[in-house]
Scaffold this active site. Sequence first.
Site, PDB file in Angstrom:
ATOM      1  N   HIS A 170       4.941  24.435 -58.319  1.00 48.83           N
ATOM      2  CA  HIS A 170       5.911  25.508 -58.643  1.00 48.83           C
ATOM      3  C   HIS A 170       6.738  25.893 -57.411  1.00 48.83           C
ATOM      4  O   HIS A 170       7.220  27.020 -57.330  1.00 48.83           O
ATOM      5  CB  HIS A 170       5.214  26.755 -59.190  1.00 48.83           C
ATOM      6  CG  HIS A 170       4.181  26.464 -60.230  1.00 48.83           C
ATOM      7  ND1 HIS A 170       4.463  26.440 -61.583  1.00 48.83           N
ATOM      8  CD2 HIS A 170       2.868  26.154 -60.115  1.00 48.83           C
ATOM      9  CE1 HIS A 170       3.369  26.138 -62.255  1.00 48.83           C
ATOM     10  NE2 HIS A 170       2.374  25.952 -61.393  1.00 48.83           N
TER      11      HIS A 170
ATOM     12  N   SER B  61      31.737  21.636 -42.495  1.00 44.26           N
ATOM     13  CA  SER B  61      32.508  22.463 -43.412  1.00 44.26           C
ATOM     14  C   SER B  61      33.897  22.664 -42.819  1.00 44.26           C
ATOM     15  O   SER B  61      34.057  22.762 -41.603  1.00 44.26           O
ATOM     16  CB  SER B  61      31.812  23.814 -43.581  1.00 44.26           C
ATOM     17  OG  SER B  61      32.743  24.790 -43.976  1.00 44.26           O
TER      18      SER B  61
ATOM     19  N   LYS C  10      28.312  24.794 -39.900  1.00 44.29           N
ATOM     20  CA  LYS C  10      27.626  24.113 -40.996  1.00 44.29           C
ATOM     21  C   LYS C  10      27.405  22.628 -40.745  1.00 44.29           C
ATOM     22  O   LYS C  10      28.205  21.944 -40.151  1.00 44.29           O
ATOM     23  CB  LYS C  10      28.446  24.236 -42.304  1.00 44.29           C
ATOM     24  CG  LYS C  10      28.523  25.631 -42.859  1.00 44.29           C
ATOM     25  CD  LYS C  10      27.226  26.126 -43.480  1.00 44.29           C
ATOM     26  CE  LYS C  10      26.810  25.377 -44.711  1.00 44.29           C
ATOM     27  NZ  LYS C  10      27.637  25.689 -45.874  1.00 44.29           N
TER      28      LYS C  10
ATOM     29  N   GLU D 264      22.768  15.473 -51.595  1.00 41.66           N
ATOM     30  CA  GLU D 264      23.421  16.221 -52.675  1.00 41.66           C
ATOM     31  C   GLU D 264      24.160  15.284 -53.621  1.00 41.66           C
ATOM     32  O   GLU D 264      24.060  15.399 -54.842  1.00 41.66           O
ATOM     33  CB  GLU D 264      24.398  17.250 -52.095  1.00 41.66           C
ATOM     34  CG  GLU D 264      23.706  18.436 -51.466  1.00 41.66           C
ATOM     35  CD  GLU D 264      24.685  19.394 -50.801  1.00 41.66           C
ATOM     36  OE1 GLU D 264      24.486  20.589 -50.921  1.00 41.66           O
ATOM     37  OE2 GLU D 264      25.655  18.945 -50.161  1.00 41.66           O
TER      38      GLU D 264
END
Length: 472
Positions: free
Chosen positions: A171, A292, A298, A305
């Site tokens: 979980h 970014s 970033k 992804e």
Amino acid sequence: MKTKKTRTCKKTAAKKAKPWGGRFTEATNELVEKFTASIPYDWRLYPYDIAGSIAHATMLGKKGIIPKKEADRIIRGLEEILQEIVSGTFAFSEELEDIHMNIEQRLIRKIGAVGGKLHTARSRNDQVALDIRMYLRDEITGIHDLLGLLQKVIVGLADKHQDVVMPGYTHLQRAQPVLFGHHLLAYYEMFDRDRDRLEDCFRRVNVMPLGAGALAGTVLPIDRALVARLLGFPSLCENSIDAVSDRDFAIEFTSVCAQIMMHLSRLSEELVIWSTAEFGFITIADAFTTGSSIMPQKKNPDVPELTRGKTGRVYGSLVSLLTIMKGLPLAYNRDMQEDKEPLFDAADTVSLTLSVVTEMLKGITVHRDTMRMAAEDGFITATDLADYLVRKGMPFRRAHEIVGNAVLRATALECGLGTMPLNEYRKLSPLIREDVYDALSLEASVGRRTSYGGTAPANLKKRLQSLKKKMR
Ligand code: ARG
């Protein structure tokens, strides 16, 4: 008047020179031409189409269905066409619909009317089925190899970080400590099943459809077994109708692709989570991240992804293929031409994703101390405390309850299970002695899980030894 019109139209149809133009009086509508053409994407079947045609012509010559000399001329012509395509001088034409007719028309133009004998005892229906099967044999082999390389990198990482302990999760909550290497080898198993599925799928792809003709077979004395031998197929499609209408093998392949992507996306999700500032378990190398345009600090994990994202795309291909084939009456229907783009896209996406994920994994930095700290925190060895009581003779259910109470007490005292004073433990059960602290260490927790397939270092070592031997 009518005759005149017919004659004009015939002229237009002739100008367009369709190989099937004989029974037509009107030229194909331009929109229809665009709509029905598959050449923009099926051109890439050319090596298989040509190899299939060479085998077919060889057989026609050997069986005396066409003179041997003519078969040889056809074969030489086809070999030249292959060179033209490879060198980029071949002009593909949308008017000629697909790769099969593009090559055949070029052959006729090159060697004359004798080129028209290549299509004897053959239809584009069995021809395209053959091409796709040959294409898939190569794709399956390639993806199988790429999976092997990925597995090698996984085993290498697990080997290098054999003693690194991390929290295991259920979980996404810290559950029990595990070895990082053991966690990684879970992915080894997934990719091993994927390879197995590919091998299984290969058996059903590797069946030879040519000779089915349009659907019913042929009156000519062909030798299908010879064609199969020439092209390395161990068996023949048994039923001509099935041979031209079956795309099960393509669906199967795409479904294996979907599962590979599902596995890659689970791995990717973990890499994304692990590389956050919140987790800090790993760093992905700069070469595999992007910045970014607005936030200078970033470093984004775009590769994992996009792997997650592309998984959706491959699932889409699988659903496309299943939907294209649903409810199609036997045998060939033009709907089936729509099989190619999803199939190609699934194969291309899986190959590229496997390659980039493998390279990215090679360059990750593992932060062992952060992983260990996360594993030390909280009540992660609660199961070990219960097992400790079980070893002292207490029924597991009772032990579970007592450990629950211990967690409650430790929370109140703002300490962990490994640091709660012995007198507190004694209030919960007289079975708990000084040796409880040894049982609650991460090393003891992991080290004791020696059940077959468990996370114990001894198990990992043994498994790694056998995998390294296997992969040599
Ligand atoms: N381009 C076609 C396909 O990919 C080849 C088969 C065409 N057959 C036909 N009867 N029109 O399916």
